[in-house]
Design a protein around this motif. Structure first.
Motif, short mmCIF file in Angstrom:
data_model
loop_
_atom_site.label_atom_id
_atom_site.label_comp_id
_atom_site.label_asym_id
_atom_site.label_seq_id
_atom_site.Cartn_x
_atom_site.Cartn_y
_atom_site.Cartn_z
N GLY A 178 0.78 -1.23 0.00
CA GLY A 178 0.00 0.00 0.00
C GLY A 178 0.81 1.28 0.00
N ARG A 179 2.07 1.22 -0.33
CA ARG A 179 2.91 2.43 -0.34
C ARG A 179 2.35 3.49 -1.28
NH1 ARG A 179 8.41 4.06 0.01
NH2 ARG A 179 8.37 6.25 -0.63
N THR A 180 1.69 3.07 -2.34
CA THR A 180 1.11 4.02 -3.30
C THR A 180 0.19 5.01 -2.62
OG1 THR A 180 1.25 2.38 -5.08
CG2 THR A 180 -0.24 4.24 -5.42
N ARG A 181 -0.64 4.52 -1.70
CA ARG A 181 -1.59 5.40 -1.01
C ARG A 181 -0.86 6.44 -0.15
NH1 ARG A 181 -6.96 4.40 -0.51
NH2 ARG A 181 -7.76 2.55 -1.58
N ILE A 182 0.23 6.03 0.45
CA ILE A 182 1.02 6.96 1.27
C ILE A 182 1.58 8.08 0.40
CG2 ILE A 182 3.08 7.20 2.71
CD1 ILE A 182 2.60 4.33 3.65
N ASP A 183 2.20 7.71 -0.70
CA ASP A 183 2.78 8.71 -1.60
C ASP A 183 1.72 9.65 -2.15
OD1 ASP A 183 5.25 7.55 -1.20
OD2 ASP A 183 5.15 6.31 -3.01
N GLN A 184 0.57 9.10 -2.52
CA GLN A 184 -0.50 9.92 -3.07
C GLN A 184 -1.03 10.92 -2.05
OE1 GLN A 184 -3.27 6.92 -4.41
NE2 GLN A 184 -2.31 6.75 -6.43
N ALA A 185 -1.14 10.50 -0.79
CA ALA A 185 -1.64 11.40 0.26
C ALA A 185 -0.70 12.59 0.46
CB ALA A 185 -1.81 10.63 1.56
N PHE A 186 0.60 12.34 0.50
CA PHE A 186 1.55 13.45 0.65
C PHE A 186 1.54 14.36 -0.58
CE2 PHE A 186 3.69 10.69 3.86
CZ PHE A 186 3.71 11.60 4.90
N THR A 187 1.40 13.78 -1.76
CA THR A 187 1.37 14.58 -2.98
C THR A 187 0.16 15.49 -3.00
OG1 THR A 187 2.57 12.88 -4.23
CG2 THR A 187 1.30 14.48 -5.50
N ARG A 188 -1.00 14.95 -2.63
CA ARG A 188 -2.22 15.76 -2.60
C ARG A 188 -2.09 16.92 -1.63
NH1 ARG A 188 -4.86 10.66 -2.93
NH2 ARG A 188 -5.09 10.66 -0.66
N ALA A 189 -1.40 16.69 -0.52
CA ALA A 189 -1.23 17.73 0.49
C ALA A 189 -0.04 18.65 0.17
CB ALA A 189 -1.03 17.10 1.86
N ARG A 190 0.63 18.39 -0.95
CA ARG A 190 1.80 19.17 -1.37
C ARG A 190 2.89 19.16 -0.30
NH1 ARG A 190 -0.96 24.42 -4.47
NH2 ARG A 190 -2.13 23.18 -6.01
N LEU A 191 3.08 17.99 0.25
CA LEU A 191 4.13 17.79 1.25
C LEU A 191 5.15 16.79 0.71
CD1 LEU A 191 1.91 17.40 4.46
CD2 LEU A 191 3.32 19.39 3.85
N LYS A 192 6.40 17.02 1.02
CA LYS A 192 7.46 16.10 0.59
C LYS A 192 8.08 15.46 1.82
CE LYS A 192 11.47 15.69 -2.42
NZ LYS A 192 12.41 16.39 -3.34
N PRO A 193 7.76 14.21 2.06
CA PRO A 193 8.29 13.54 3.26
C PRO A 193 9.78 13.25 3.12
CG PRO A 193 7.12 11.97 1.89
CD PRO A 193 6.91 13.32 1.26
N SER A 194 10.44 13.15 4.26
CA SER A 194 11.86 12.80 4.31
C SER A 194 11.97 11.31 4.61
CB SER A 194 12.58 13.62 5.38
OG SER A 194 13.91 13.17 5.54
N VAL A 195 12.36 10.54 3.63
CA VAL A 195 12.44 9.09 3.79
C VAL A 195 13.85 8.69 4.21
CG1 VAL A 195 12.15 6.85 2.67
CG2 VAL A 195 10.64 8.77 2.05
N ALA A 196 13.96 8.15 5.41
CA ALA A 196 15.27 7.74 5.93
C ALA A 196 15.66 6.35 5.45
CB ALA A 196 15.26 7.77 7.46
N LEU A 197 14.64 5.47 5.28
CA LEU A 197 14.95 4.10 4.88
C LEU A 197 13.69 3.46 4.30
CD1 LEU A 197 17.10 1.50 6.66
CD2 LEU A 197 14.72 0.86 6.22
N GLU A 198 13.89 2.62 3.27
CA GLU A 198 12.81 1.83 2.69
C GLU A 198 13.15 0.35 2.86
OE1 GLU A 198 12.61 3.06 -1.36
OE2 GLU A 198 11.12 4.61 -0.96
N ALA A 199 12.14 -0.46 3.14
CA ALA A 199 12.34 -1.90 3.30
C ALA A 199 11.10 -2.63 2.80
CB ALA A 199 12.60 -2.24 4.77
N ILE A 200 11.25 -3.94 2.58
CA ILE A 200 10.10 -4.73 2.12
C ILE A 200 9.54 -5.59 3.25
CG2 ILE A 200 10.93 -4.82 -0.26
CD1 ILE A 200 11.93 -7.63 0.27
N ASP A 201 10.14 -5.51 4.42
CA ASP A 201 9.76 -6.36 5.54
C ASP A 201 9.36 -5.50 6.73
OD1 ASP A 201 10.20 -7.95 8.04
OD2 ASP A 201 10.65 -9.52 6.60
N SER A 202 8.19 -5.77 7.30
CA SER A 202 7.69 -4.99 8.44
C SER A 202 8.62 -5.10 9.65
CB SER A 202 6.29 -5.48 8.83
OG SER A 202 5.39 -5.37 7.77
N ASP A 203 9.14 -6.29 9.91
CA ASP A 203 10.04 -6.47 11.05
C ASP A 203 11.31 -5.64 10.90
OD1 ASP A 203 8.40 -8.19 12.46
OD2 ASP A 203 9.15 -9.96 11.42
#
Length: 314
Positions: free
Chosen positions: A203-228
């Motif tokens: 569901g990462r798409t929904r997160i990115d879309q929400a920030f884009t709609r709000a015209r906010l650019k989040p600071s991503v420190a790390l991306e991973a494919i595993d919740s743990d």
């Protein structure tokens, strides 16, 4: 013509017309593949591939039609093998499931355990990967059933059905300033370094879309494919984590992480179950689908596989 020729053509297309890679994948020789394809073209009376010297450049227009027929033939061959396996072994066999790390770790243990209790002779094989890889494993007959949130509904050759809905949650250490905030805002999240799923996962798409709609650019420190993995780096103070709610349900209260729901920001996500269109499904595959959600029934899956109704019948 024979199945080896069909398999060579099919794999050559999958390998972007690279016969060296095709030969490696099929454990045979490149000259053997070239000869087999040429013999098939001669028998059919058409060129399946346009060539430059000995190199394949593209699939021709008649080649596209040949490829469609080959896909149908190879799918039916796979179906024949499954039919034979079902009626010779009845309640035994192998169920191959393609899914993401989050689904395998947090959602599937219960349904898999129930299936094994009902069919103790069935061996379950889990193939984990990104959503696109899950789809490809279904299309390539590596797996019979797939489970993921992203991507599956984008493939016309897959039948997909909604399985369950979930929302994202924020995870932070108990001493983090946001730990005491009950209703988190996008502005608060954008002000923090974030530890997120990879762009194609959960569901990462929904997160990115929400920030884009709000015209906010989040600071991503790390991306991973595993919740743990995300939770581990949050514990180390790398940033504020956003994970699927299934990843925190089993966490004991008063633990080393605090979580807050984010459904009001990112909406509901739908995890989907998918099957290859036209594939023959053994009876314990239908049984397993029923274990995944009370919204799924064997009859519903059968109707969807037969092309009756839409993907949104639930």
């Amino acid at each position: 013509m024979n199945l080896h020729q069909f398999r060579f053509v099919q794999e050559a297309v999958r390998r972007n017309l690279n016969l060296t890679e095709t030969a490696k994948a099929l454990f045979t020789s490149q000259p053997g593949i070239s000869k087999a394809i040429l013999e098939l073209e001669e028998e059919l009376g058409v060129d399946i591939f346009a060539r430059h010297g000995k190199r394949l450049r593209r699939v021709t227009e008649p080649g596209q039609e040949v490829l469609k027929s080959i896909e149908i033939i190879m799918r039916e061959v796979s179906n024949l093998k499954r039919i034979g396996e079902q009626f010779s072994k009845q309640d035994a066999g192998t169920l191959s499931i393609a899914t993401t790390h989050t689904q395998a770790r947090y959602f599937l243990p219960g349904p898999v355990a129930q299936l094994r209790k009902r069919f103790p002779k069935v061996q379950v094989v889990l193939h984990q990967g990104m959503p696109e890889q899950v789809a490809r494993m279904l299309l390539d007959d590596v797996a019979e059933i797939g489970l993921a949130t992203e991507a599956l509904s984008h493939y016309d050759d897959l039948v997909t059905l909604p399985c369950y809905e979930w929302q994202h949650v924020m995870v932070v250490p108990p001493d983090h300033p946001l730990a005491s905030v009950e209703r988190i805002t996008l502005e608060q999240l954008a002000a923090e370094p974030l530890v997120l799923y990879h762009a194609t996962v959960s569901g990462r798409t929904r997160i990115d879309q929400a920030f884009t709609r709000a015209r906010l650019k989040p600071s991503v420190a790390l991306e991973a494919i595993d919740s743990d993995v995300i939770k581990t780096y949050v514990r180390l103070g790398l940033g504020v984590g956003i994970v699927a709610e299934t990843a925190v349900r089993e966490d004991p209260p008063g633990g080393d992480l605090v979580w807050r729901p984010l459904g009001q920001l990112f909406g509901a996500n739908v995890t989907r179950v998918a099957f290859k269109r036209g594939a023959y499904l053994r009876h314990f595959v239908y049984a397993f689908a029923e274990q995944l959600s009370d919204r799924l029934t064997a009859s519903l899956v059968q109707r969807a596989m037969a092309g009756e109704g839409s993907d949104y019948d639930l």
